[in-house]
Write an enzyme that holds these catalytic residues in place. Structure first.
Site, PDB file in Angstrom:
ATOM      1  CB  ALA A 292     -23.303  -8.174 -74.583  1.00  0.00           C
TER       2      ALA A 292
ATOM      3  N   GLY B  46     -20.835  -4.225 -76.653  1.00  0.00           N
ATOM      4  CA  GLY B  46     -22.220  -3.836 -76.905  1.00  0.00           C
ATOM      5  C   GLY B  46     -22.511  -2.389 -76.502  1.00  0.00           C
TER       6      GLY B  46
ATOM      7  CD  GLU C 228     -21.218  -4.409 -80.862  1.00  0.00           C
ATOM      8  OE1 GLU C 228     -21.334  -4.875 -79.713  1.00  0.00           O
ATOM      9  OE2 GLU C 228     -21.105  -5.112 -81.867  1.00  0.00           O
TER      10      GLU C 228
ATOM     11  CD  GLU D 142     -17.277  -6.930 -78.780  1.00  0.00           C
ATOM     12  OE1 GLU D 142     -16.214  -6.366 -79.129  1.00  0.00           O
ATOM     13  OE2 GLU D 142     -18.378  -6.360 -78.782  1.00  0.00           O
TER      14      GLU D 142
HETATM   15  N1  CAA Z   1     -20.855  -8.199 -68.381  1.00  0.00           N
HETATM   16  C1  CAA Z   1     -21.175  -8.566 -67.130  1.00  0.00           C
HETATM   17  N2  CAA Z   1     -20.670  -7.965 -66.029  1.00  0.00           N
HETATM   18  C2  CAA Z   1     -19.809  -6.944 -66.226  1.00  0.00           C
HETATM   19  C3  CAA Z   1     -19.437  -6.515 -67.496  1.00  0.00           C
HETATM   20  C4  CAA Z   1     -20.012  -7.185 -68.619  1.00  0.00           C
HETATM   21  N3  CAA Z   1     -19.753  -6.801 -69.878  1.00  0.00           N
HETATM   22  N4  CAA Z   1     -18.547  -5.491 -67.369  1.00  0.00           N
HETATM   23  C5  CAA Z   1     -18.388  -5.304 -66.043  1.00  0.00           C
HETATM   24  N5  CAA Z   1     -19.149  -6.183 -65.353  1.00  0.00           N
HETATM   25  C6  CAA Z   1     -19.245  -6.315 -63.888  1.00  0.00           C
HETATM   26  C7  CAA Z   1     -18.005  -6.949 -63.315  1.00  0.00           C
HETATM   27  O1  CAA Z   1     -18.062  -8.361 -63.443  1.00  0.00           O
HETATM   28  C8  CAA Z   1     -18.069  -6.477 -61.896  1.00  0.00           C
HETATM   29  O2  CAA Z   1     -18.999  -7.237 -61.203  1.00  0.00           O
HETATM   30  P1  CAA Z   1     -18.606  -7.887 -59.760  1.00  0.00           P
HETATM   31  O3  CAA Z   1     -18.398  -6.683 -58.870  1.00  0.00           O
HETATM   32  O4  CAA Z   1     -19.808  -8.697 -59.403  1.00  0.00           O
HETATM   33  O5  CAA Z   1     -17.363  -8.661 -59.965  1.00  0.00           O
HETATM   34  C9  CAA Z   1     -18.640  -5.065 -62.025  1.00  0.00           C
HETATM   35  O6  CAA Z   1     -19.289  -5.032 -63.297  1.00  0.00           O
HETATM   36  C10 CAA Z   1     -17.570  -3.983 -62.010  1.00  0.00           C
HETATM   37  O7  CAA Z   1     -16.613  -4.302 -63.003  1.00  0.00           O
HETATM   38  P2  CAA Z   1     -15.035  -4.433 -62.696  1.00  0.00           P
HETATM   39  O8  CAA Z   1     -14.801  -4.838 -61.282  1.00  0.00           O
HETATM   40  O9  CAA Z   1     -14.440  -5.315 -63.751  1.00  0.00           O
HETATM   41  O10 CAA Z   1     -14.584  -2.929 -62.892  1.00  0.00           O
HETATM   42  P3  CAA Z   1     -13.145  -2.379 -63.316  1.00  0.00           P
HETATM   43  O11 CAA Z   1     -13.207  -0.924 -63.095  1.00  0.00           O
HETATM   44  O12 CAA Z   1     -12.073  -3.167 -62.664  1.00  0.00           O
HETATM   45  O13 CAA Z   1     -13.043  -2.686 -64.905  1.00  0.00           O
HETATM   46  C11 CAA Z   1     -13.850  -2.750 -67.168  1.00  0.00           C
HETATM   47  C12 CAA Z   1     -13.904  -2.047 -65.806  1.00  0.00           C
HETATM   48  C13 CAA Z   1     -12.468  -2.567 -67.798  1.00  0.00           C
HETATM   49  C14 CAA Z   1     -14.912  -2.122 -68.047  1.00  0.00           C
HETATM   50  C15 CAA Z   1     -14.116  -4.265 -66.967  1.00  0.00           C
HETATM   51  O14 CAA Z   1     -15.288  -4.419 -66.202  1.00  0.00           O
HETATM   52  C16 CAA Z   1     -14.323  -5.029 -68.248  1.00  0.00           C
HETATM   53  O15 CAA Z   1     -13.361  -5.332 -68.929  1.00  0.00           O
HETATM   54  N6  CAA Z   1     -15.585  -5.372 -68.579  1.00  0.00           N
HETATM   55  C17 CAA Z   1     -15.910  -6.181 -69.746  1.00  0.00           C
HETATM   56  C18 CAA Z   1     -15.743  -5.408 -71.037  1.00  0.00           C
HETATM   57  C19 CAA Z   1     -16.053  -6.297 -72.202  1.00  0.00           C
HETATM   58  O16 CAA Z   1     -15.379  -7.284 -72.455  1.00  0.00           O
HETATM   59  N7  CAA Z   1     -17.115  -5.972 -72.949  1.00  0.00           N
HETATM   60  C20 CAA Z   1     -17.550  -6.739 -74.079  1.00  0.00           C
HETATM   61  C21 CAA Z   1     -18.613  -7.713 -73.628  1.00  0.00           C
HETATM   62  S1  CAA Z   1     -19.087  -8.875 -74.900  1.00  0.00           S
HETATM   63  C22 CAA Z   1     -20.060  -7.986 -75.930  1.00  0.00           C
HETATM   64  O17 CAA Z   1     -20.342  -6.836 -75.732  1.00  0.00           O
HETATM   65  C23 CAA Z   1     -20.572  -8.736 -77.148  1.00  0.00           C
HETATM   66  C24 CAA Z   1     -21.216  -7.849 -78.133  1.00  0.00           C
HETATM   67  O18 CAA Z   1     -20.638  -7.504 -79.137  1.00  0.00           O
HETATM   68  C25 CAA Z   1     -22.587  -7.420 -77.998  1.00  0.00           C
END
Ligand code: CAA
Length: 258
Positions: free
Chosen positions: A66, A109, A112, A132
């Site tokens: 998400a 998400g 999911e 999460e």
């Molecule tokens: N939401 C918003 N933006 C996101 C995102 C997310 N879930 N995942 C990645 N992005 C964005 C980053 O912020 C980044 O944007 P900027 O260039 O503007 O900074 C861009 O996408 C590229 O991401 P990274 O630079 O972080 O890429 P990476 O290769 O270094 O890392 C990754 C990849 C490990 C997937 C890392 O992006 C990450 O950990 N993302 C979040 C994963 C996460 O926590 N997901 C759960 C979200 S909460 C949820 O999903 C609730 C639910 O149950 C529904």
């Protein structure tokens, strides 16, 4: 085809394609993505010329979760009032079989969303997880319920409590993924699988999906009763008569509803 803001769609033969398209955010699922995916999937679902749907992302990410930036400043009250992820239920309720073709990250998400699909086909580069807990929250789009049903309590609990990712082969061993294919073959394999499904009779596909869903949701005895009724009901379709006649006559069926 309708133009959407965050996804690309295409109908190829009897297969409807939905490609998540927010490369700048690794296909993070914001409210607009939810609206677009639900609208596109519902439109394919309403179209009898479509017998299977494929949802996919990019090579790097199916979806990284998400959209954290969209949620970060919300209050609990706002999340509840908006029922922030509630719209996804409409996607999960689509009657047409849906294949998730997953390459790269399927996190939070994203994982999911894949689990709302009927089949998860994974590239060998796929990574699944429910991270999460690292954000101070828990899965919110069905992960706590669907992951347990897919991989069992202990594996799900470990993934949800540690937030670690698992690679495609671990996900396949755990039963989350139907099949792992080389990344370069993912879309071709998804297309082949979707075409195989889309060539079947639609009423029997809808019926199969309904009883599969019921197995996830109901106690066994209730599910078995439903299965017997739905099985019997299919004998009023022309496609059942054609399918069984074709078997007896040793030929391929020519289904009316496909
Ligand atoms: N939401 C918003 N933006 C996101 C995102 C997310 N879930 N995942 C990645 N992005 C964005 C980053 O912020 C980044 O944007 P900027 O260039 O503007 O900074 C861009 O996408 C590229 O991401 P990274 O630079 O972080 O890429 P990476 O290769 O270094 O890392 C990754 C990849 C490990 C997937 C890392 O992006 C990450 O950990 N993302 C979040 C994963 C996460 O926590 N997901 C759960 C979200 S909460 C949820 O999903 C609730 C639910 O149950 C529904």
């Amino acid at each position: 085809m309708t133009d959407y803001e965050t996804i690309l769609t295409e109908a190829r033969g009897r297969v409807g394609w939905i490609t998540l398209n927010r490369p700048e955010a690794l296909n993070a699922l914001n409210t607009q993505v939810m609206k677009d995916v639900v609208a596109a999937a519902s439109a394919f679902d309403a179209d009898d010329a479509i017998g299977a749907i494929v949802v996919t992302g990019s090579e790097r990410a199916f979806a990284a979760g998400a959209d954290i930036k969209e949620m970060e400043s919300k209050t609990g009250g706002e999340m509840l009032m908006a029922d922030h992820f509630g719209g996804w239920a409409q996607f999960a309720a689509v009657r047409t079989p849906v294949i998730a073709a997953v390459s790269g990250y399927a996190l939070g998400g994203g994982c999911e969303l894949a689990m709302m699909c009927d089949i998860i086909l994974a590239a060998d580069t796929a990574k699944f997880g429910q991270p999460e807990i690292n954000l101070g929250v828990i899965p919110g789009m069905g992960g706590s319920q669907r992951l347990i049903r897919a991989v069992g309590y202990y594996k799900a609990a470990e993934l949800i409590l540690t937030g670690r990712m698992m690679d495609a082969s671990e996900a396949e061993r755990a039963g989350l993924v139907s099949r792992v294919v080389p990344a370069a073959d993912l879309l071709a394999e998804a297309e082949k699988m979707a075409e195989t499904i889309a060539a079947k009779s639609l009423p029997s596909l809808y019926a199969a999906k309904a009883v599969l869903d019921a197995a996830m949701e109901t106690p066994m005895a209730e599910g078995l009763r439903l299965e017997r009724h739905v099985f019997a009901a299919l004998f009023d379709t022309a496609d059942q008569k054609e399918g069984m006649a074709a078997f007896r006559e040793k030929r391929s069926p020519d289904f009316e509803n496909r």
